[in-house]
Enzyme design. Sequence first.
Site, PDB file in Angstrom:
ATOM      1  CG  HIS A  41      -1.931   1.079   1.242  1.00  0.00           C
ATOM      2  ND1 HIS A  41      -3.112   0.979   1.939  1.00  0.00           N
ATOM      3  CD2 HIS A  41      -1.964   2.301   0.659  1.00  0.00           C
ATOM      4  CE1 HIS A  41      -3.822   2.091   1.779  1.00  0.00           C
ATOM      5  NE2 HIS A  41      -3.134   2.902   1.012  1.00  0.00           N
ATOM      6  CD  GLU A  94      -4.329  -3.184   0.853  1.00  0.00           C
ATOM      7  OE1 GLU A  94      -3.886  -2.332   1.669  1.00  0.00           O
ATOM      8  OE2 GLU A  94      -4.832  -4.244   1.201  1.00  0.00           O
ATOM      9  CG  HIS A 127      -8.076  -2.949   8.983  1.00  0.00           C
ATOM     10  ND1 HIS A 127      -7.359  -2.001   8.278  1.00  0.00           N
ATOM     11  CD2 HIS A 127      -8.077  -2.532  10.255  1.00  0.00           C
ATOM     12  CE1 HIS A 127      -6.978  -1.038   9.086  1.00  0.00           C
ATOM     13  NE2 HIS A 127      -7.391  -1.339  10.305  1.00  0.00           N
TER      14      HIS A 127
END
Length: 238
Positions: free
Chosen positions: A43, A70, A190
Amino acid sequence: MAKLSVNINKIATLRNARGGNEPNVLKAAIDVQEFGADGVTVHPRPDGRHIRYQDVWDIKPIIKTEFNIEGYPSKEFMDLVKKVKPHQVTLVPDPPEALTSNAGWDTIKNKSFLQEIIADLSDAGIRTSIFIDTDLNNIAHAVKTNTDRIELYTEPYAVMYAKNKETAIAPFIAAAEVARKVGLKINAGHDLSLENLKYFSDNISFLSEVSIGHALISDALYFGLEKTIKLYKQQLIK
C-alpha cells in the site's frame, strides 16, 4: 481454501525508521512467496512512509504468485498501477494523511467516481477490489461500479471478537451473502490475526482471499516469518 496475501508494509516501516536497506523489502517479498504465501500486498502512500513507489517497481519482477496494490485512486496512484500492472488493485477511500485504512467506500455516493476508475483499470487488464464495510446497501450497489471483488473491512469484527464472536461475525455473514448473490467475489482484511482468522474463514465459506500485514509481521518477530506464514495458512484450511 481462501488465499493468503501478505502485506509487507510493516517491513518497509522498519527499514525507513533507520534509513538504508535493512530489513530488505525486496527480499521480504521473495521470502513470503517462498514460505507459502499466495500473494504479496503493498500500500504505497504519497509520503513514502512505508512502501515507496520505487519499491513497487522493484517488487513487480520478482512476483511469482499474485501482486495486490492497495491505495486511494489519486492521479499518481493510477499512473503507477497502470504502468506496473499488478494482478489486482484494491481501492481504498482513505486520504493520503490517514494512518491506516479505517472505513469502506460509500458506493452509492461514489458510484460514478468508482465506475470511471474501475473502467480505467479494467481497460489496463487489472482486476479490481473495493474496500467496503458491512452496510448491505453499499454492498448491493458495489456491483454497479463494475468491480470484480469487494474487500470486507474487518476491524469491527476483530474488535468485537474477544467479547462475542457470534455477534462479531453476524454482519459479515450477511454482507458476504449479499455479495455472493450479486456476483461479487469476496476478499477481507484489516486486523485479522491468528486469534480470529479461522473463525472468520470458517463462517465465510466463499471467501477468496485475505490480506494480512500488521498482525502477521508482528507474530513473525516471535515465530519467524516462515513459521508464521504456515500458521496463518493453517487457519484458512476448512
